[in-house]
Design an enzyme around this catalytic site. Structure first.
Site, PDB file in Angstrom:
ATOM      1  N   LEU A  33       0.811  -1.335  -0.105  1.00 31.65           N
ATOM      2  CA  LEU A  33      -0.056  -0.080  -0.001  1.00 31.65           C
ATOM      3  C   LEU A  33       0.863   1.195   0.110  1.00 31.65           C
ATOM      4  CD1 LEU A  33      -2.568  -0.995   2.671  1.00 31.65           C
ATOM      5  CD2 LEU A  33      -2.712  -1.166   0.185  1.00 31.65           C
ATOM      6  N   GLY A  36      -1.797   6.469  -2.591  1.00 32.17           N
ATOM      7  CA  GLY A  36      -2.723   6.157  -3.475  1.00 32.17           C
ATOM      8  C   GLY A  36      -3.856   5.395  -3.072  1.00 32.17           C
ATOM      9  N   HIS A  37      -3.494   4.237  -2.272  1.00 25.55           N
ATOM     10  CA  HIS A  37      -4.570   3.492  -1.657  1.00 25.55           C
ATOM     11  C   HIS A  37      -5.159   4.432  -0.392  1.00 25.55           C
ATOM     12  CE1 HIS A  37      -1.816   0.230  -3.309  1.00 25.55           C
ATOM     13  NE2 HIS A  37      -3.059   0.017  -3.848  1.00 25.55           N
ATOM     14  N   LYS A 149      -5.541   6.075 -11.703  1.00 26.28           N
ATOM     15  CA  LYS A 149      -4.231   5.768 -12.344  1.00 26.28           C
ATOM     16  C   LYS A 149      -4.702   4.430 -13.308  1.00 26.28           C
ATOM     17  CE  LYS A 149      -0.936   3.191 -10.811  1.00 26.28           C
ATOM     18  NZ  LYS A 149      -0.462   2.187 -11.949  1.00 26.28           N
ATOM     19  N   GLN A 153      -9.159  -0.175 -16.408  1.00 26.15           N
ATOM     20  CA  GLN A 153      -9.702  -0.910 -15.397  1.00 26.15           C
ATOM     21  C   GLN A 153     -10.715  -0.247 -14.427  1.00 26.15           C
ATOM     22  OE1 GLN A 153      -7.445  -3.191 -12.067  1.00 26.15           O
ATOM     23  NE2 GLN A 153      -8.038  -1.388 -10.614  1.00 26.15           N
ATOM     24  N   ARG A 187       4.449  -0.928  -8.063  1.00 22.98           N
ATOM     25  CA  ARG A 187       5.633  -1.337  -8.678  1.00 22.98           C
ATOM     26  C   ARG A 187       6.760  -0.488  -8.672  1.00 22.98           C
ATOM     27  NH1 ARG A 187       1.241  -3.600 -11.364  1.00 22.98           N
ATOM     28  NH2 ARG A 187       1.208  -5.951 -12.052  1.00 22.98           N
TER      29      ARG A 187
HETATM   30  O1  PAF Z   1      -5.944  -2.380  -8.787  1.00 22.12           O
HETATM   31  C1  PAF Z   1      -5.733  -3.109  -8.149  1.00 22.12           C
HETATM   32  O2  PAF Z   1      -5.068  -3.115  -7.250  1.00 22.12           O
HETATM   33  C2  PAF Z   1      -6.228  -4.692  -8.675  1.00 22.12           C
HETATM   34  O3  PAF Z   1      -6.233  -4.646  -9.935  1.00 22.12           O
HETATM   35  C3  PAF Z   1      -7.496  -5.058  -8.030  1.00 22.12           C
HETATM   36  C4  PAF Z   1      -8.709  -3.920  -8.193  1.00 22.12           C
HETATM   37  C5  PAF Z   1      -7.315  -5.088  -6.434  1.00 22.12           C
HETATM   38  C6  PAF Z   1      -7.974  -6.549  -8.176  1.00 22.12           C
HETATM   39  O4  PAF Z   1      -7.052  -7.422  -8.056  1.00 22.12           O
END
Ligand code: PAF
Length: 253
Positions: A33, A36-37, A149, A153, A187
């Site tokens: 984490l 951002g999280h 970001k 997704q 990453r």
């Molecule tokens: O964005 C992420 O960290 C992942 O793609 C998620 C949404 C937790 C799904 O594994």
């Protein structure tokens, strides 16, 4: 104190206790984490009576085995951050718990998921949509928070939630960047000091006045291996490799 659940059935008992008069916010993560999280977690804690954060490194969304095996594992620190930010619950399941069917069943999208990152990472979005569908069904939250970001997704998850009449509202929050402009990502921990400096060119060029092809050329000349730079509507998306790390970003244009 953040309560940790490994088993779906244990969480479901707790979820029943929360009931429907109180709101539950959900932040899905793969751990490692960062700020951002934290911004997603802070928003959830602010907007809901309870917040749950999942930590699960989902193997089915990695198209590259090395990337999966090297994904940072910082569970103890992550849990410390959850405590500090007043997240009430952490869902930390195993593969056996999440993939009882051994991935025989999956969720797919047939248009956007083949573009941008999807064109370069075979099966990636099937893995993402499948795990997010499972998590949303298990957690049964009122709202779930995703960072911009990973804008592609976010769009795919929002589309899935609408297509399958899912009850959880999907909420996007702005990308958090370092002071110098690099989008935060788990990453980034794998970039060397030199690469961290070089990486700053990526968001700078995405935001520049140059067109997509010119940006690709500039990035290549600076030593990035470019997967794509593509503008769609009012957003420019990019993905590059720098050393052993793949970086993605997108900016409004
Ligand atoms: O964005 C992420 O960290 C992942 O793609 C998620 C949404 C937790 C799904 O594994």
């Amino acid at each position: 104190m953040t309560k940790v659940f490994n088993k779906i059935s244990d969480w479901q008992k707790e979820r029943e206790k929360i009931g429907t008069n109180k709101t539950l916010g959900f932040v899905p993560t793969m751990g490692a984490l960062h700020e951002g999280h934290f911004s997603l977690m802070e928003k959830s804690v602010k907007e809901n009576d309870f917040t749950i954060v999942s930590i699960y490194v989902n193997p089915t969304q990695f198209n590259n085995k090395e990337d999966y095996e090297n994904y940072p594992d910082t569970f103890e620190d992550d849990l410390g951050a959850l405590e500090k930010l007043n997240a009430d619950y952490c869902f930390f399941p195993s593969y056996e718990e999440m993939y009882r069917d051994n991935y025989k069943y999956k969720v797919s999208e047939s248009e956007l998921s083949n573009k941008l990152c999807g064109a370069h990472r075979t099966g990636h979005f099937d893995g993402v949509l499948t795990i997010v569908m499972k998590l949303l069904n298990i957690v049964n939250a009122d709202k779930a928070y995703f960072g911009e970001k990973d804008y592609q997704q976010y769009l795919l998850i929002k589309g899935m939630a609408e297509a399958f009449f899912m009850r959880t509202e999907i909420i996007p929050l702005p990308t958090i960047r370092s002071e110098e402009g690099l989008a935060l990502s788990s990453r980034n921990k794998r970039l060397t000091e030199d690469e961290l400096v070089k990486a700053l060119e990526f968001p700078k060029l995405l935001k520049s006045e140059l067109n997509d092809d010119q940006i690709k050329e500039e990035l290549s000349s600076k030593g990035f291996v470019v997967d794509y730079v593509e503008s769609i509507e009012n957003r420019r998306f990019g993905a590059v490799h720098l050393g052993k790390v793949r970086l993605i970003d997108n900016v409004k244009i």
